[in-house]
Design a protein around this motif. Structure first.
Motif, PDB file in Angstrom:
ATOM      1  N   SER A   1       0.870  -1.177   0.000  1.00 11.53           N
ATOM      2  CA  SER A   1       0.000   0.000   0.000  1.00 11.53           C
ATOM      3  C   SER A   1       0.900   1.218   0.000  1.00 11.53           C
ATOM      4  N   PRO A   2       1.306   1.678  -1.168  1.00  4.27           N
ATOM      5  CA  PRO A   2       2.329   2.724  -1.208  1.00  4.27           C
ATOM      6  C   PRO A   2       1.850   4.045  -0.624  1.00  4.27           C
ATOM      7  N   THR A   3       2.768   4.697   0.109  1.00  4.05           N
ATOM      8  CA  THR A   3       2.526   6.061   0.578  1.00  4.05           C
ATOM      9  C   THR A   3       3.672   6.912   0.065  1.00  4.05           C
ATOM     10  N   VAL A   4       3.411   8.137  -0.297  1.00  2.00           N
ATOM     11  CA  VAL A   4       4.446   9.001  -0.841  1.00  2.00           C
ATOM     12  C   VAL A   4       4.944   9.919   0.266  1.00  2.00           C
ATOM     13  N   GLU A   5       6.262   9.810   0.539  1.00  6.92           N
ATOM     14  CA  GLU A   5       6.878  10.691   1.548  1.00  6.92           C
ATOM     15  C   GLU A   5       7.159  12.036   0.912  1.00  6.92           C
ATOM     16  N   ARG A   6       6.685  13.129   1.509  1.00  3.16           N
ATOM     17  CA  ARG A   6       6.974  14.456   0.965  1.00  3.16           C
ATOM     18  C   ARG A   6       8.015  15.147   1.826  1.00  3.16           C
TER      19      ARG A   6
END
Ligand code: SF4
Ligand code: SF4
Length: 216
Positions: free
Chosen positions: A210-215
């Motif tokens: 479940s990919p999450t994008v680190e900002r």
């Protein structure tokens, strides 16, 4: 792309039995790609409707019937004609039909095609082209040379040949009218990787990334 085939003439005639005036929207994307949609789809359907004495009051082709917003724009081109019709026929996969239903055109939405799975459209490789995806949810085609084993192997074995697969010769043990597809998969693909994949698929179940994008 999603592959579609025509429904039977009997089914189409049944669906349209109470409709005299017909509107048609035909998909210019996937359905056109497999020869069922686009302008060809409209012509085929118009031929049938003429035979049955029906009147066509609106036709259009739409690139991507499955996109509800695009379907809405197409329906807005001539709402008067569409509201005068007794049925709106969508010449597309089931997603296009669903999109038309969601738009609430005010007349019954009818289908004339069946969706049979996703496929590649190519003239170059018959076996890959006809091995239509059955949506098994854990794909292996990167290790089978593009051939879907579930579609092509009568034993429905996905990671290796069935136990009766011939060591010598080519005839399929289940359907003697065809060659064992695993002979071709062994040539094109990677049986070791398939075994590794089998273990991974078995162990992981449906534990998907479940990919999450680190900002920053
Ligand atoms: S293995 Fe076959 S059925 Fe499964 S996802 Fe891949 S192409 Fe589709
Ligand atoms: S012989 Fe080959 S194609 Fe036939 S069922 Fe067995 S593995 Fe599948």
């Amino acid at each position: 792309m999603l592959k579609t085939v025509w429904k039977s003439k009997d089914e189409i005639e049944y669906s349209l039995k109470n409709a005299k005036r017909i509107s048609i929207i035909s998909c210019d994307a996937c359905a056109k790609g497999c020869g069922t949609g686009g302008t060809v789809g409209i012509e085929v359907l118009q031929g049938l409707l003429r035979e049955w004495g029906k009147e066509v009051v609106f036709t259009d082709v739409l690139y991507g019937c499955c996109v509800e917003d695009l379907m809405r724009l197409t329906l807005a081109k001539d709402p008067r004609a569409i509201s005068r019709s007794d049925a709106l026929v969508i010449v597309s996969c089931a997603s296009g039909v669903k999109s038309a239903i969601l738009c609430g055109p005010g007349v019954p939405v009818l289908a004339v095609l069946d969706s049979v799975g996703c496929a590649v459209f190519t003239q170059k490789d018959d076996i890959v082209a006809r091995s239509i995806c059955r949506g098994c949810g854990q794909c292996v085609v990167t290790y089978t040379g593009g051939i879907c084993p579930l579609a092509e192997c009568p034993g429905r074995t996905k990671y290796k040949p069935c136990k009766k697969s011939p060591e010598n010769g080519t005839q399929c043990a289940v359907n003697p009218l065809q060659d064992c597809v695993w002979k071709e998969i062994a040539k094109r693909g990677n049986l070791t990787a398939l075994e590794a994949l089998r273990r991974i698929h078995k162990a992981e179940g449906v534990n998907r990334l479940s990919p999450t994008v680190e900002r920053a």
